[in-house]
Design an enzyme around this catalytic site. Structure first.
Site, PDB file in Angstrom:
ATOM      1  N   LYS A  11       0.666  -1.181  -0.142  1.00  0.00           N
ATOM      2  CA  LYS A  11      -0.074   0.105  -0.103  1.00  0.00           C
ATOM      3  C   LYS A  11       0.823   1.530  -0.092  1.00  0.00           C
ATOM      4  O   LYS A  11       2.152   1.276   0.192  1.00  0.00           O
ATOM      5  CB  LYS A  11      -1.001  -0.212   1.237  1.00  0.00           C
ATOM      6  CG  LYS A  11      -1.972  -1.088   1.173  1.00  0.00           C
ATOM      7  CD  LYS A  11      -2.925  -1.118   2.415  1.00  0.00           C
ATOM      8  CE  LYS A  11      -4.043  -2.149   2.193  1.00  0.00           C
ATOM      9  NZ  LYS A  11      -5.191  -2.024   3.465  1.00  0.00           N
ATOM     10  N   TYR A  51     -12.474  -2.328  -3.493  1.00  0.00           N
ATOM     11  CA  TYR A  51     -12.890  -2.566  -2.258  1.00  0.00           C
ATOM     12  C   TYR A  51     -14.830  -2.218  -2.310  1.00  0.00           C
ATOM     13  O   TYR A  51     -15.167  -1.995  -1.240  1.00  0.00           O
ATOM     14  CB  TYR A  51     -12.515  -1.400  -1.412  1.00  0.00           C
ATOM     15  CG  TYR A  51     -11.043  -1.850  -0.997  1.00  0.00           C
ATOM     16  CD1 TYR A  51     -10.685  -2.708  -0.297  1.00  0.00           C
ATOM     17  CD2 TYR A  51      -9.782  -0.974  -1.113  1.00  0.00           C
ATOM     18  CE1 TYR A  51      -9.477  -3.063   0.040  1.00  0.00           C
ATOM     19  CE2 TYR A  51      -8.644  -1.225  -0.948  1.00  0.00           C
ATOM     20  CZ  TYR A  51      -8.407  -2.351  -0.088  1.00  0.00           C
ATOM     21  OH  TYR A  51      -7.063  -2.741   0.360  1.00  0.00           O
ATOM     22  N   ASN A 114      -2.068   0.098   6.828  1.00  0.00           N
ATOM     23  CA  ASN A 114      -1.499  -1.001   7.276  1.00  0.00           C
ATOM     24  C   ASN A 114      -0.694  -1.822   6.394  1.00  0.00           C
ATOM     25  O   ASN A 114      -0.554  -3.041   6.348  1.00  0.00           O
ATOM     26  CB  ASN A 114      -2.918  -1.751   7.840  1.00  0.00           C
ATOM     27  CG  ASN A 114      -3.623  -2.285   6.647  1.00  0.00           C
ATOM     28  OD1 ASN A 114      -3.542  -1.904   5.665  1.00  0.00           O
ATOM     29  ND2 ASN A 114      -4.615  -3.278   7.113  1.00  0.00           N
ATOM     30  N   HIS A 117      -2.183  -5.429   1.607  1.00  0.00           N
ATOM     31  CA  HIS A 117      -3.693  -6.331   1.515  1.00  0.00           C
ATOM     32  C   HIS A 117      -3.255  -7.423   0.873  1.00  0.00           C
ATOM     33  O   HIS A 117      -2.282  -7.880   0.238  1.00  0.00           O
ATOM     34  CB  HIS A 117      -4.408  -5.395   0.579  1.00  0.00           C
ATOM     35  CG  HIS A 117      -5.837  -6.072   0.112  1.00  0.00           C
ATOM     36  ND1 HIS A 117      -6.678  -6.311   0.899  1.00  0.00           N
ATOM     37  CD2 HIS A 117      -5.770  -7.071  -0.969  1.00  0.00           C
ATOM     38  CE1 HIS A 117      -7.787  -7.160   0.306  1.00  0.00           C
ATOM     39  NE2 HIS A 117      -6.893  -7.534  -0.720  1.00  0.00           N
ATOM     40  N   GLU A 128      -9.573 -10.741  -7.370  1.00  0.00           N
ATOM     41  CA  GLU A 128      -8.613  -9.660  -7.160  1.00  0.00           C
ATOM     42  C   GLU A 128      -7.272  -9.917  -8.117  1.00  0.00           C
ATOM     43  O   GLU A 128      -7.113  -8.658  -8.706  1.00  0.00           O
ATOM     44  CB  GLU A 128      -8.008  -9.635  -5.685  1.00  0.00           C
ATOM     45  CG  GLU A 128      -9.260  -9.292  -4.915  1.00  0.00           C
ATOM     46  CD  GLU A 128      -8.750  -9.343  -3.222  1.00  0.00           C
ATOM     47  OE1 GLU A 128      -7.753  -9.673  -3.062  1.00  0.00           O
ATOM     48  OE2 GLU A 128      -9.711  -8.809  -2.471  1.00  0.00           O
TER      49      GLU A 128
HETATM   50  P1  CMP Z   1      -7.591  -4.432   3.794  1.00  0.00           P
HETATM   51  O1  CMP Z   1      -6.971  -5.940   3.931  1.00  0.00           O
HETATM   52  O2  CMP Z   1      -6.663  -3.911   2.430  1.00  0.00           O
HETATM   53  O3  CMP Z   1      -9.145  -4.611   3.307  1.00  0.00           O
HETATM   54  C1  CMP Z   1      -9.721  -3.505   3.620  1.00  0.00           C
HETATM   55  C2  CMP Z   1      -8.955  -2.480   4.588  1.00  0.00           C
HETATM   56  O4  CMP Z   1     -10.116  -1.313   5.212  1.00  0.00           O
HETATM   57  C3  CMP Z   1      -8.346  -3.064   5.474  1.00  0.00           C
HETATM   58  O5  CMP Z   1      -7.057  -3.648   5.014  1.00  0.00           O
HETATM   59  C4  CMP Z   1      -7.948  -1.887   6.405  1.00  0.00           C
HETATM   60  O6  CMP Z   1      -6.727  -1.134   6.133  1.00  0.00           O
HETATM   61  C5  CMP Z   1      -9.101  -0.917   6.272  1.00  0.00           C
HETATM   62  N1  CMP Z   1      -9.890  -0.723   7.362  1.00  0.00           N
HETATM   63  C6  CMP Z   1     -10.076   0.318   8.184  1.00  0.00           C
HETATM   64  N2  CMP Z   1     -10.724   0.217   9.198  1.00  0.00           N
HETATM   65  C7  CMP Z   1     -11.413  -1.093   9.098  1.00  0.00           C
HETATM   66  C8  CMP Z   1     -12.089  -1.913  10.196  1.00  0.00           C
HETATM   67  N3  CMP Z   1     -12.411  -1.343  11.186  1.00  0.00           N
HETATM   68  N4  CMP Z   1     -12.038  -3.092   9.705  1.00  0.00           N
HETATM   69  C9  CMP Z   1     -11.490  -3.656   9.007  1.00  0.00           C
HETATM   70  N5  CMP Z   1     -10.712  -2.984   7.811  1.00  0.00           N
HETATM   71  C10 CMP Z   1     -10.506  -1.484   8.197  1.00  0.00           C
END
Ligand code: CMP
Length: 140
Positions: A11, A51, A114, A117, A128
């Site tokens: 990311k 998403y 974070n 993904h 995906e």
């Molecule tokens: P990712 O695995 O990319 O999938 C969706 C993303 O939404 C997740 O990682 C997080 O970076 C983001 N996100 C933010 N808040 C939340 C939450 N409460 N629960 C899950 N995903 C979240």
């Protein structure tokens, strides 16, 4: 064990931190092979479509803004149980809950930013991978 393919995204936060290579090393050091990879600036429409399953969630707007805040690396990883293995290497979505030594524990600052993904199921991996790559772009 079955050989699987999964989609990973490095990311914008991790690209800004200059840790692309360190993240790739975690994959390669754990028997996951990079079989496709490109750097890409996502458009708002692409991030929203990727998403789409989260569009009703309160964090959707922030997620899309973050994902288009800079370039990402999209890659396909292949290996035995690649989908689960990649999720184990990533660690928990919230880096505060991630096991030490996982990618998110090492490189992520928050649940919003974070670092990576990873596809969470076979169906997600298929969707995906096809979202970002033509079959001809994937080594086999
Ligand atoms: P990712 O695995 O990319 O999938 C969706 C993303 O939404 C997740 O990682 C997080 O970076 C983001 N996100 C933010 N808040 C939340 C939450 N409460 N629960 C899950 N995903 C979240």
């Amino acid at each position: 064990m079955s050989v699987e393919k999964t989609l990973s995204i490095i990311k914008p936060d991790a690209v800004r931190k200059n840790v692309i290579g360190q993240i790739l090393s975690k994959f390669e050091g754990n028997d996951l092979k990079v079989v496709a990879m490109k750097m890409k600036q996502l458009s708002q429409a692409e991030a929203e479509a990727f998403y789409a399953e989260h569009k009703e969630r309160g964090f959707f707007g922030d997620l899309v803004r973050f994902m288009i805040s800079g370039p990402v690396i999209v890659l396909v990883l292949a290996g035995n149980n690649a989908i689960l293995k990649n999720r184990e290497l990533m660690g928990a979505t919230d880096p505060k809950k991630a096991t030490p030594g996982t990618i998110r524990a090492d490189f992520a600052d928050s649940i919003d930013e974070n670092a990576v993904h990873g596809s969470d199921s076979e169906a997600a991996a298929t969707r995906e991978i096809a979202f970002f790559f033509d079959a001809a772009e994937i080594a086999h």
